[in-house]
Design an enzyme around this catalytic site. Structure first.
Site, short mmCIF file in Angstrom:
data_model
loop_
_atom_site.label_atom_id
_atom_site.label_comp_id
_atom_site.label_asym_id
_atom_site.label_seq_id
_atom_site.Cartn_x
_atom_site.Cartn_y
_atom_site.Cartn_z
N GLY A 13 54.01 1.36 19.81
CA GLY A 13 54.51 0.65 21.01
C GLY A 13 53.37 0.17 21.77
N GLY A 117 48.63 4.77 18.98
CA GLY A 117 49.21 6.40 19.42
C GLY A 117 49.26 7.29 18.34
CG ASP A 142 54.55 8.37 25.60
OD1 ASP A 142 55.14 7.67 26.60
OD2 ASP A 142 54.93 8.07 24.65
NE ARG A 177 74.71 4.36 47.43
CZ ARG A 177 74.85 3.23 47.38
NH1 ARG A 177 73.66 2.30 47.18
NH2 ARG A 177 76.19 2.75 47.34
N GLY A 185 58.06 8.51 28.30
CA GLY A 185 56.91 9.73 28.18
C GLY A 185 57.35 10.50 26.96
NE ARG A 186 57.33 8.38 21.12
CZ ARG A 186 58.28 7.69 20.59
NH1 ARG A 186 59.45 8.08 20.26
NH2 ARG A 186 58.00 6.47 20.47
CD GLU A 237 61.35 7.99 26.96
OE1 GLU A 237 62.35 7.35 26.91
OE2 GLU A 237 60.41 8.40 26.32
O1 F6P Z 1 55.50 5.95 23.29
C1 F6P Z 1 55.66 5.01 24.24
C2 F6P Z 1 57.15 4.88 24.45
O2 F6P Z 1 57.31 3.64 25.25
C3 F6P Z 1 57.91 6.11 24.86
O3 F6P Z 1 57.48 6.41 26.07
C4 F6P Z 1 59.15 5.70 24.58
O4 F6P Z 1 60.01 6.75 24.38
C5 F6P Z 1 58.95 4.91 23.24
O5 F6P Z 1 57.82 4.42 23.21
C6 F6P Z 1 60.31 3.61 23.27
O6 F6P Z 1 59.87 2.91 22.08
P1 F6P Z 1 60.57 1.70 21.85
O7 F6P Z 1 59.89 0.69 22.39
O8 F6P Z 1 60.54 1.62 20.36
O9 F6P Z 1 61.97 1.70 22.25
#
Ligand code: F6P
Length: 364
Positions: A13, A117, A142, A177, A185-186, A237
């Protein structure tokens, strides 16, 4: 050793600061070592399918502040297990590693800089084991890589999330609200934690601390009783409720990449909370805005330092290593340090204590 010709690719990414690295590698290889620089396009795919171009000082002069990567990137270009759908829509995998090595040799490069990464750097290490002179340069929003204090791209992502929280605070307070912000952040909560602290979140939920919804409800109720009927929650996430798995989607891209795509926990929590409290709950999913756009000064400087030190390491023949930030200095660490280990937020770290000491609820 004298460097004559080096190659660079960006894989996985994207994130802010990649172009600062490309520029730094290009400039220091040319200015300091009078070497030629070849940019490999779309990560390892550029080596598999022989797509590359020459990089020059003039050609990289305007990219320092530019988001993304001028070389392109992909997170599905594994040379050892290249995934693609055939004409019948079936997922197939192919080993292109020898083709990759042959193409690398044809390019006559003294070194391959692999900017990526965990996944990309591990592929770089596998190619190093097969004889390629690889040096890794760690990147990811991340901040979850072993062997380095920070990765570039991370601070920019945190700032984007912090800005979003600042905005959610005012609209949330105006409407009484509960505002939820889902960040990336995986499987780690670095972005959520630092964004939450800097953006004044009342609740921060991270994967490392499975959350108890009762604790979140208690925090919201206490705030309401205390005269603040609004709350701001930041959720990573990969966060999960006690006893549950993280929420993933089953998109086709998931199968191509071979890793689960996270997302949806913000809306899941919004629904769970709405069923239990007399307050409106809204969720914002920040998504890829955290990856794109202008890098902060910190990420430009870190990218530039990593790029130049990587070129120095190549000139010294220190292959199979990764340049890394350690206590303010750029050092070399063996690429195999990564070994698929994810650097999570230690649950008893100072940062976690800091959050709880000032009354932020971490869902426990
Ligand atoms: O590893 C970077 C990241 O942005 C994560 O935070 C996220 O879960 C993932 O890549 C999203 O990947 P993609 O762009 O393939 O949806």
């Amino acid at each position: 050793m004298s460097l004559k010709r080096v190659g660079i690719l960006t894989g996985g990414g994207d994130c802010s600061g990649l172009n600062a690295v490309i520029r730094a590698v290009t400039r220091s290889a040319i200015i300091t070592h009078e070497a030629e620089v070849i940019g490999i396009e779309q990560g390892f795919e550029g080596l598999i399918f022989d797509r590359n171009r020459k990089l020059t000082v003039a050609g990289t002069k305007d990219i320092l502040a530019l988001g993304g990567t001028i070389l392109g990137t992909t997170n599905k270009g594994d040379p050892f297990e290249y995934r693609q759908f055939d004409k019948d829509g079936q997922l197939t995998t192919q080993d292109y590693s020898q083709k990759t090595i042959d193409n690398f040799k044809r390019l006559d490069l003294d070194c391959l800089f692999v900017v990526g990464g965990d996944g990309t750097l591990q592929l770089g290490y596998k190619l190093f084991e097969r004889g390629l002179p690889v040096i890794g340069i760690p990147k990811t929003i991340d901040n979850d890589l072993m062997g380095t204090d920070y990765t570039f791209g991370y601070q920019t992502a945190v700032q984007v999330a912090c800005d979003a929280l600042d905005r959610l605070q005012t609209t949330g307070e105006s409407h009484d609200r509960v505002m939820i912000l889902e960040v990336m952040g995986r499987g780690t909560g670095w972005i959520a934690l630092e964004a939450g602290i800097s953006g004044g979140a009342h609740v921060i939920l991270i994967p490392e601390i499975p959350y108890d919804l009762e604790k979140v409800l208690e925090k919201i109720r206490l705030r309401k009783e205390g005269g603040s009927p609004f709350s701001v929650i930041v959720v990573a996430e990969g966060a999960k409720e006690i006893g549950r798995e993280a929420i993933t989607s089953e998109a086709a891209s998931t199968r191509l990449q071979g890793v689960a795509q996270l997302g949806g926990v913000g809306n899941f929590i919004a629904k769970s909370l709405s069923d239990r409290i007399d307050l409106e709950v809204r969720c914002t999913v920040l998504g890829h805005t955290q990856r794109g756009g202008t890098p902060l000064a910190f990420d430009r400087v870190l990218g530039t330092r990593l790029g130049t030190q990587a070129v120095e390491a190549a000139a010294e023949g220190k292959f199979g290593t990764m340049v890394a930030l350690k206590s303010q200095e750029i050092v070399l660490t063996p690429l195999k340090t990564l070994a698929g280990i994810v650097r999570q937020v230690p649950v008893d770290s100072q940062m976690v204590h800091t959050s709880e000491s000032i009354g932020i609820c971490l869902g426990r």
